[in-house]
Write a protein that holds these residues in place. Structure first.
Motif, short mmCIF file in Angstrom:
data_model
loop_
_atom_site.label_atom_id
_atom_site.label_comp_id
_atom_site.label_asym_id
_atom_site.label_seq_id
_atom_site.Cartn_x
_atom_site.Cartn_y
_atom_site.Cartn_z
N ARG A 139 11.11 13.92 -14.37
CA ARG A 139 12.20 14.87 -14.22
C ARG A 139 13.58 14.22 -14.26
N SER A 140 13.67 12.93 -14.24
CA SER A 140 14.98 12.27 -14.20
C SER A 140 15.22 11.30 -15.33
N SER A 141 14.18 10.85 -16.05
CA SER A 141 14.38 9.86 -17.09
C SER A 141 13.18 9.85 -18.03
N SER A 142 13.36 9.10 -19.13
CA SER A 142 12.29 8.85 -20.10
C SER A 142 12.31 7.37 -20.42
N ALA A 189 17.55 12.72 -23.83
CA ALA A 189 16.92 11.47 -23.41
C ALA A 189 15.46 11.44 -23.81
N ALA A 190 14.76 12.55 -23.67
CA ALA A 190 13.35 12.58 -24.05
C ALA A 190 13.19 12.41 -25.55
N ASN A 237 15.21 2.67 -21.10
CA ASN A 237 15.23 3.75 -20.11
C ASN A 237 16.32 4.73 -20.50
N PHE A 238 15.96 5.96 -20.78
CA PHE A 238 16.90 7.01 -21.14
C PHE A 238 16.94 8.03 -20.02
N SER A 239 18.13 8.44 -19.64
CA SER A 239 18.28 9.41 -18.56
C SER A 239 19.45 10.33 -18.87
N GLY A 240 19.45 11.49 -18.24
CA GLY A 240 20.55 12.43 -18.42
C GLY A 240 21.77 12.01 -17.61
N ARG A 241 22.91 12.54 -18.00
CA ARG A 241 24.14 12.18 -17.29
C ARG A 241 24.22 12.96 -15.98
#
Length: 395
Positions: free
Chosen positions: A330-333, A300-301, A272-276
């Motif tokens: 919109r919040s994670s990949s 993240a994407a 799971n990748f997400s922005g800070r």
């Protein structure tokens, strides 16, 4: 026009009438004392005073309320009870297994609450009604027990907060014993509000035979006229009235590894990748294509796509025989592996165990030759439960 003197005189006469109305004799109206048992005549003031004097001389105690109980005496307060719990059923309650008739999250989501039973025989009484509705009226009826109801004090292993693999509540101690004896009968498997309205009119006209032979609070309760519409409590609220599709999310998931290409119902999340997250003093960024390019979420994407491509090309993952997917919002990949049709598929358990053993080797080069590069620079972490694919796809 009346003079001030005439106005004052009229007000004085009205006040006099009011005083006379409230100053009537004690022998009339609501102030009339109770008649004596023998003659029915009105007691006089002297007789009342002499009776009070004789009562005080005889030492008679004042009347007490029998419903008042001392608080410091053990066992003084009776246990709470319901009138319908003290009655005995007039028919033999079914002794079949209740588990096949319990409500699951796959039913509905719009249903009709037909009847609620309370007491030690609540589950068996509900089962009797369910069997009659299924056999006599061909209606899909289910049982929902209060101890299985979600969003109460017991939320462990109770959908929708339970893992995705659980279709109904599976309680263990202490939640299994700390519950009330109450069971409800829910009818229907409707997907729209209009369908449940038509079902409600049909259920209200039903008069089951078992209701007349089961304990009830009021003797005139014979049918299901008090039925009402409801929803399956195991279904998450966002699935009851799903919103419109987000075109921006749909565009992000058009890649070759998109989760939209998965034809199965479940998959296993491994990364799971997400922005800070931070406080932006200058103001929020717009949620559009331009704002996304300036957001750390773009990294993240890219990281998720890079990991998915590396895993799909690695020999370790190819031996598993499961596809690799990516899902962006919109919040994670998220990176996911596998396609399964059941939440408890044995193949999913084997896949998770194999991925746990491959988590470390995938980020390290070949220890024997040292020539092979690491498959990925981020360790995969398989989730404890499968992810349902349907809610993530555009409707």
């Amino acid at each position: 026009m009346k003079s001030p003197i005439a106005t004052l005189a009229l007000a004085g006469s009205l006040a006099t009438l009011t005083v006379c109305a409230y100053g009537q004799s004690p022998k009339s109206g609501f102030f009339r004392p109770a008649a004596t048992p023998k003659t029915g005549s009105q007691p006089t003031a002297s007789a009342t005073s002499s009776a009070l004097a004789s009562g005080s001389q005889a030492g008679a105690s004042a009347p007490t309320d029998p419903n008042i109980r001392p608080a410091n005496v053990a066992g003084a307060m009776p246990a709470l009870d319901y009138p319908d719990q003290n009655q005995t059923p007039k028919i033999a309650l079914p002794q079949d297994a209740i588990e096949p008739y319990l409500l699951t999250k796959d039913v509905g989501p719009f249903m009709v609450l037909a009847k609620t039973f309370r007491g030690p025989d609540a589950e068996r009484s509900a089962l009797a009604l369910v069997l009659e509705l299924r056999n006599e009226y061909q209606l899909p009826a289910y049982i929902l027990r209060s101890k299985d109801f979600p969003r109460n004090s017991n939320i462990r292993n109770v959908p929708p907060t339970a893992p995705a693999g659980m279709d109904r509540a599976r309680l263990t101690d202490p939640e299994r014993v700390r519950s009330f004896d109450e069971a409800a009968v829910l009818v229907g498997n409707e997907k729209t509000l209009k369908g449940t309205e038509e079902l409600l009119h049909r259920v209200k006209k039903i008069r089951p035979k078992c209701i007349d032979n089961l304990p009830k609070l009021y003797a005139w309760q014979t049918g299901l006229s008090k039925a009402t519409r409801t929803t399956n409590p195991y279904v998450p609220a966002q699935n009851l009235f799903p919103g419109h599709n987000d075109p921006f999310v749909t565009r992000m998931n058009k890649g070759p590894n998109s989760l939209y290409n998965c034809t199965a119902n479940y998959t296993l999340e491994v990364a799971n990748f997400s922005g800070r997250g931070s406080f932006v003093i200058a103001g929020t960024q717009p949620l559009n294509d331009l704002g996304l390019k300036k957001s750390p979420l773009i990294t993240a994407a890219e990281d998720a796509e890079k990991m998915a491509q590396s895993l799909a090309k690695s020999e370790e993952i190819k031996q598993l025989g499961q596809p690799v997917f990516v899902y962006h919002d919109r919040s994670s990949s998220r990176v996911m592996i596998g396609a399964f049709n059941a939440p408890n598929d044995p193949a999913a358990v084997q896949l998770r165990e194999r991925l746990l053993r491959l988590a470390v080797p995938l980020i390290q080069p070949d220890p024997t030759t040292g020539r092979r590069k690491a498959v990925t620079d981020t360790m995969i972490v398989p989730a404890a439960a499968l992810t349902e694919v349907g809610p993530l796809k555009p409707q």
